[in-house]
Design an enzyme around this catalytic site. Structure first.
Site, PDB file in Angstrom:
ATOM      1  N   ALA A  63       0.754  -1.140   0.056  1.00  0.00           N
ATOM      2  CA  ALA A  63      -0.184   0.139   0.156  1.00  0.00           C
ATOM      3  C   ALA A  63       0.878   1.247  -0.124  1.00  0.00           C
ATOM      4  O   ALA A  63       2.067   1.078   0.463  1.00  0.00           O
ATOM      5  CB  ALA A  63      -0.831  -0.248   1.094  1.00  0.00           C
ATOM      6  N   GLY A 102       0.373  -5.226   0.656  1.00  0.00           N
ATOM      7  CA  GLY A 102      -0.625  -5.375  -0.217  1.00  0.00           C
ATOM      8  C   GLY A 102      -0.291  -5.613  -1.685  1.00  0.00           C
ATOM      9  O   GLY A 102      -1.194  -6.535  -2.332  1.00  0.00           O
ATOM     10  N   GLU A 105      -0.846  -9.372  -1.211  1.00  0.00           N
ATOM     11  CA  GLU A 105      -2.002  -9.656  -0.953  1.00  0.00           C
ATOM     12  C   GLU A 105      -2.960  -9.810  -2.418  1.00  0.00           C
ATOM     13  O   GLU A 105      -3.839 -10.371  -2.775  1.00  0.00           O
ATOM     14  CB  GLU A 105      -2.660  -8.619  -0.025  1.00  0.00           C
ATOM     15  CG  GLU A 105      -2.271  -8.921   1.404  1.00  0.00           C
ATOM     16  CD  GLU A 105      -2.884  -7.937   2.281  1.00  0.00           C
ATOM     17  OE1 GLU A 105      -2.483  -6.720   2.042  1.00  0.00           O
ATOM     18  OE2 GLU A 105      -3.496  -8.253   3.274  1.00  0.00           O
ATOM     19  N   GLU A 125       3.711  -6.092   7.040  1.00  0.00           N
ATOM     20  CA  GLU A 125       2.929  -5.128   7.764  1.00  0.00           C
ATOM     21  C   GLU A 125       3.156  -5.126   9.240  1.00  0.00           C
ATOM     22  O   GLU A 125       2.975  -3.782   9.919  1.00  0.00           O
ATOM     23  CB  GLU A 125       1.554  -5.366   7.524  1.00  0.00           C
ATOM     24  CG  GLU A 125       1.002  -4.981   6.215  1.00  0.00           C
ATOM     25  CD  GLU A 125       1.102  -6.190   5.132  1.00  0.00           C
ATOM     26  OE1 GLU A 125       2.071  -6.851   5.230  1.00  0.00           O
ATOM     27  OE2 GLU A 125       0.400  -6.095   4.114  1.00  0.00           O
TER      28      GLU A 125
HETATM   29  N1  CAA Z   1       4.671   3.580   0.196  1.00  0.00           N
HETATM   30  C1  CAA Z   1       5.094   4.841   0.021  1.00  0.00           C
HETATM   31  N2  CAA Z   1       6.371   4.828  -0.250  1.00  0.00           N
HETATM   32  C2  CAA Z   1       7.225   3.849  -0.625  1.00  0.00           C
HETATM   33  C3  CAA Z   1       6.584   2.620  -0.235  1.00  0.00           C
HETATM   34  C4  CAA Z   1       5.310   2.565   0.138  1.00  0.00           C
HETATM   35  N3  CAA Z   1       4.621   1.132   0.435  1.00  0.00           N
HETATM   36  N4  CAA Z   1       7.690   1.699  -0.171  1.00  0.00           N
HETATM   37  C5  CAA Z   1       8.668   2.565  -0.715  1.00  0.00           C
HETATM   38  N5  CAA Z   1       8.504   3.724  -0.680  1.00  0.00           N
HETATM   39  C6  CAA Z   1       9.196   4.857  -0.985  1.00  0.00           C
HETATM   40  C7  CAA Z   1      10.269   5.099  -0.206  1.00  0.00           C
HETATM   41  O1  CAA Z   1      10.013   6.042   0.906  1.00  0.00           O
HETATM   42  C8  CAA Z   1      11.582   5.821  -1.080  1.00  0.00           C
HETATM   43  O2  CAA Z   1      10.902   7.084  -1.330  1.00  0.00           O
HETATM   44  P1  CAA Z   1      12.104   8.138  -1.488  1.00  0.00           P
HETATM   45  O3  CAA Z   1      12.760   7.853  -2.658  1.00  0.00           O
HETATM   46  O4  CAA Z   1      11.315   9.358  -1.653  1.00  0.00           O
HETATM   47  O5  CAA Z   1      12.803   8.090  -0.082  1.00  0.00           O
HETATM   48  C9  CAA Z   1      11.127   5.035  -2.246  1.00  0.00           C
HETATM   49  O6  CAA Z   1       9.946   4.346  -2.377  1.00  0.00           O
HETATM   50  C10 CAA Z   1      12.214   3.937  -2.582  1.00  0.00           C
HETATM   51  O7  CAA Z   1      12.279   2.979  -1.493  1.00  0.00           O
HETATM   52  P2  CAA Z   1      13.680   2.564  -0.626  1.00  0.00           P
HETATM   53  O8  CAA Z   1      14.628   3.708  -0.396  1.00  0.00           O
HETATM   54  O9  CAA Z   1      13.186   1.739   0.432  1.00  0.00           O
HETATM   55  O10 CAA Z   1      14.177   1.502  -1.807  1.00  0.00           O
HETATM   56  P3  CAA Z   1      14.844   0.273  -1.859  1.00  0.00           P
HETATM   57  O11 CAA Z   1      15.098  -0.110  -3.224  1.00  0.00           O
HETATM   58  O12 CAA Z   1      15.771   0.210  -0.976  1.00  0.00           O
HETATM   59  O13 CAA Z   1      13.581  -0.789  -1.229  1.00  0.00           O
HETATM   60  C11 CAA Z   1      11.430  -1.662  -0.795  1.00  0.00           C
HETATM   61  C12 CAA Z   1      12.520  -1.090  -1.707  1.00  0.00           C
HETATM   62  C13 CAA Z   1      11.887  -2.983  -0.369  1.00  0.00           C
HETATM   63  C14 CAA Z   1      10.213  -1.927  -1.515  1.00  0.00           C
HETATM   64  C15 CAA Z   1      11.393  -0.788   0.499  1.00  0.00           C
HETATM   65  O14 CAA Z   1      10.963   0.508   0.089  1.00  0.00           O
HETATM   66  C16 CAA Z   1      10.235  -1.313   1.266  1.00  0.00           C
HETATM   67  O15 CAA Z   1      10.343  -2.225   2.123  1.00  0.00           O
HETATM   68  N6  CAA Z   1       9.073  -0.483   1.507  1.00  0.00           N
HETATM   69  C17 CAA Z   1       8.110  -0.934   2.203  1.00  0.00           C
HETATM   70  C18 CAA Z   1       7.334  -2.095   1.865  1.00  0.00           C
HETATM   71  C19 CAA Z   1       6.015  -2.524   2.898  1.00  0.00           C
HETATM   72  O16 CAA Z   1       6.308  -2.210   4.019  1.00  0.00           O
HETATM   73  N7  CAA Z   1       4.948  -2.726   2.347  1.00  0.00           N
HETATM   74  C20 CAA Z   1       3.809  -2.816   3.094  1.00  0.00           C
HETATM   75  C21 CAA Z   1       2.926  -1.829   3.151  1.00  0.00           C
HETATM   76  S1  CAA Z   1       1.641  -1.730   4.085  1.00  0.00           S
HETATM   77  C22 CAA Z   1       0.571  -2.626   3.085  1.00  0.00           C
HETATM   78  O17 CAA Z   1       0.721  -3.027   2.147  1.00  0.00           O
HETATM   79  C23 CAA Z   1      -0.669  -3.118   3.892  1.00  0.00           C
HETATM   80  C24 CAA Z   1      -1.954  -2.697   3.188  1.00  0.00           C
HETATM   81  O18 CAA Z   1      -2.350  -2.991   2.162  1.00  0.00           O
HETATM   82  C25 CAA Z   1      -2.981  -1.725   4.063  1.00  0.00           C
END
Ligand code: CAA
Length: 697
Positions: A63, A102, A105, A125
């Site tokens: 998400a 998500g 999912e 999450e």
């Molecule tokens: N939402 C918004 N922004 C996100 C994001 C997300 N889920 N995931 C990454 N970003 C953004 C980061 O903030 C970053 O932004 P900036 O360049 O402006 O700083 C950019 O994307 C790149 O991210 P990283 O620097 O972390 O890049 P990376 O290649 O090192 O890692 C990644 C990529 C593995 C996807 C890592 O960003 C990550 O772990 N992201 C979070 C994943 C996550 O927790 N997903 C679950 C979200 S909750 C959910 O999904 C539940 C639901 O349905 C309600």
């Protein structure tokens, strides 16, 4: 029609390409786009199957976390996921990069999943204070089995494509280009008439919770151990358990209520803050992406003591050849033998195998001649904390290091600018402050001197990334950001003992806050003599009007240096590490209090919490206003990674905002009235409190 989700038809398969850089997060527009395109494909007579794929670097990584603070907008992700169940045409998720949260999912809603060999899938999450609320807790156990699902959901750790295939999450791994591979998979499904697999349907072999009591308890234990004090893993487990005792629709309905409570909790706010704070810390305001780090192909470390060994291991583990230099053969041999023992211990704990140990050890060579450092692109000095010693070393280094080599000092509090003056190239000098043990602790404080060149700093930050550390920039001041902001907490902890609290009481208040160890137990572990020596070195500049740490000095004068001496703030059995309360400490504290005219009294836990925390917050504010920290969140990232501060509390500056700055200020003033000038409120804090401002929001 929809820019964010593309629509192409190839051989009766509609390919829906999600294109929302950088990580295809499932924000409102993306969800809307997917629904629009899916319905288009459903209505399209020329389409028999649908492939959902991500453009760029990844399948949706979850998400959009930035939308969490806004009211949820339709279509909700759950609706998008559930819609797949009723589509008669086969839907295939084609996964590359990281299908997380998500994203996974969504893929679980699809009838089939194929993945690139290097793809990873996971439900992280819990790390954001929530749980997989778009049916991940219901669908994953049905697809991967209860144990595998709980492992992924509770740990939050992703698994690779091969494991995902073993678990049944991925139906096929596509070697080569994903898109044609996924198309071929979809076409075969059409040709074979393979029935759709609907992951919300009951799965054979998964019974009522009672049948899985042992498994469920195991994960409750894991949640308690790995996420002490954190609520979300427990909510995730309860959601999975609901899925075992209720039909899909009922369990999903129960999840909605639970999810809202998690999403709006202060733990989730803190964890989301930490997520972005960490990424923000990697960006240095005046050093843009155009400043390339210098190439580092080999490194040198000066000193084979505890720090030097840990640093050498951290560098070697990242693949760098390292030369460790000591002053004499005996010291070198002893240091290298200890270093080998550290690798031995990693093997015996099962962290690495013999072959990896041999490979990494082979990257580290020892020498007693500085001349060998002439080849190194980066040299990190980890010698004794003495300014003259360090200046000598840097002068020698100046004579041997190649032009452009980054010359770093691992000092934990000394003036980098003074060290840099010992060289003819202060632009190449930076601080790289590691935390003990340097090969384990994730924080790397990158210290910028007055003259440090931007690309030298960029090299330090790149080194942090390369060695799997979190690099955070600090300016020069005594103790930099991390130790300087923590010192007032330790100071107050010892004052409180003078005033009548016991070490165990003080430590308990702080471990109850979520810290892994109390400050006094930490002092015993690292040695009380370390800060004693530092206080002695600063004696000449000490403000005679400010309260002083007499009790901590007395403990050292009595040889109570901590665990290594068998006694410190606590007593230890011969060779033991388990702290036992020691009445002698109370007697020493009472004697010192008497000498200082301090009246001993009963002290409340609330006072301990406020004194320790607010002293650190006030120092953090001073660090911020002096520009030593670029942002308040950098201070918090240091506490999370340098001191194991609970992530679900965000950090000290985040807590300050949560409590409210006017409240903090009024407490600071009250403490100042009783305890004197060490409590002078930071002018920045005063200003923000007056203007309704905050540190982190
Ligand atoms: N939402 C918004 N922004 C996100 C994001 C997300 N889920 N995931 C990454 N970003 C953004 C980061 O903030 C970053 O932004 P900036 O360049 O402006 O700083 C950019 O994307 C790149 O991210 P990283 O620097 O972390 O890049 P990376 O290649 O090192 O890692 C990644 C990529 C593995 C996807 C890592 O960003 C990550 O772990 N992201 C979070 C994943 C996550 O927790 N997903 C679950 C979200 S909750 C959910 O999904 C539940 C639901 O349905 C309600």
């Amino acid at each position: 029609m929809n820019e964010i989700v593309g629509y192409e038809i190839e051989g009766r398969v509609a390919v829906l390409t999600i294109d929302n850089p950088p990580v295809n997060a499932l924000g409102h527009a993306v969800r809307e786009g997917i629904v629009t395109r899916v319905e288009q494909a459903v209505a399209d007579d020329g389409v028999d199957a649908i492939v959902l794929i991500g453009a760029g670097r990844t399948f949706p990584a979850g998400a959009d976390i930035r939308e969490f603070d806004q009211p949820a907008r339709e279509p909700h992700l759950l609706v998008v996921v559930d819609r797949m169940d009723t589509i008669e045409k086969a839907v295939v998720a084609a996964i590359h990069g990281t299908a997380l949260g998500g994203g996974l999912e969504l893929a679980l809603g699809c009838h089939f999943r194929v993945a690139s060999p290097d793809a990873r899938v996971g439900l992280p999450e819990v790390n954001l204070g929530i749980f997989p609320g778009a049916a991940g807790t219901q669908r994953l156990p049905r697809v991967a089995g209860l144990d595998n699902a709980l492992e992924m959901i509770v740990s939050g750790k992703p698994v690779g494509a091969v494991t995902a295939h073993d678990y049944g999450i991925v139906d096929a791994i596509v070697e080569g280009d994903l898109r044609p591979g996924a198309l071929a998979f979809a076409q075969k499904i059409i040709a074979d008439g393979t029935p759709r697999r609907i992951s919300s349907e009951p799965r054979d072999g998964i019974g009522a919770p009672e049948a899985h009591a042992e498994t469920i308890d195991r994960y409750r234990d894991l949640a308690n151990r790995r996420f002490r004090g954190q609520e979300s893993p427990h909510q995730a487990i309860e959601s999975v358990v609901d899925g075992l005792r209720m039909p899909y629709d009922e369990a999903v309905a129960a999840d909605r209520v639970r999810f809202e409570a998690c999403k709006t909790s202060s733990q989730s706010a803190a964890l989301r803050y930490a997520f972005f704070a960490e990424r923000e810390a990697a960006k240095i305001p005046d050093i843009g992406k155009d400043v390339a780090p210098r190439a580092v192909k080999s490194a040198g470390v000066i000193g084979a003591g505890t720090m030097g060994r840990g640093i050498a291991i951290s560098l070697a583990d990242s693949g760098l050849p390292v030369t460790v230099v000591e002053t004499g053969q005996e010291a070198l041999d002893a240091g290298m033998a200890e270093l080998a023992k550290l690798y031995e211990a990693m093997v015996s704990r099962g962290r690495i195998d013999e072959a990896t140990k041999a490979e990494r050890l082979a990257r580290i060579t020892g020498a007693i001649d500085y001349g060998v450092l002439g080849e190194a692109d980066l040299v990190i000095e980890a010698a004794f904390e003495d300014l003259d010693v360090k200046k000598d070393i840097f002068q020698t280094l100046d004579g041997v290091a190649k032009p452009g080599a980054v010359l770093a000092t691992n000092t934990s509090y000394m003036d980098i600018d003074a060290i840099a003056t010992a060289t003819s190239r202060p632009r190449d000098v930076i601080g790289l402050h590691y935390f003990v043990p340097a090969n384990v602790m994730r924080l790397l404080e990158v210290v910028r001197g007055d003259e440090s060149a931007p690309d030298a700093i960029a090299t330090g930050m790149a080194l942090a990334r390369r060695t799997n550390k979190v690099g955070v920039l600090a300016g020069v001041c005594h103790g930099f950001i991390a130790n300087r902001s923590r010192l007032p907490l330790v100071r107050e902890a010892t004052f409180l003992i003078e005033e009548g609290a016991s070490p165990a009481q003080v430590d308990k208040v702080l471990t109850d806050l979520g810290m892994p160890l109390g400050p006094l137990a930490v002092s015993d572990l690292s040695g009380l003599d370390v800060s004693w020596r530092m206080r002695q070195s600063l004696a000449a500049d000490r403000d005679p009007e400010a309260r002083y740490m007499h009790l901590a000095d007395r403990m050292c004068e009595l040889g109570r240096f901590g665990i290594k001496a068998g006694r410190g703030w606590y007593a230890y059995e011969e060779g033991g590490r388990h702290p036992q309360p020691d009445e002698e400490v109370e007697a020493i504290a009472a004697a010192v209090a008497g000498e200082q005219g301090i009246e001993r009294r009963e002290i409340s836990d609330d006072e301990i919490r406020a004194r320790c925390l607010y002293a650190a917050i006030n120092e953090g504010a001073k660090i911020l206003e002096e520009g030593v920290a670029a942002r308040a969140s950098d201070i918090d990232v240091m506490w999370l990674y340098g001191f194991g501060f609970p992530r679900w509390r965000g950090g000290i500056m985040f807590i300050a905002d949560e409590i409210g700055l006017p409240e903090i200020l009024s407490q600071l003033r009250a403490f100042e009235a009783v305890h004197g000038k060490l409590w002078n409120p930071s002018p920045l804090l005063e200003r923000l409190a007056a203007d309704g401002g905050s540190f982190t929001r």
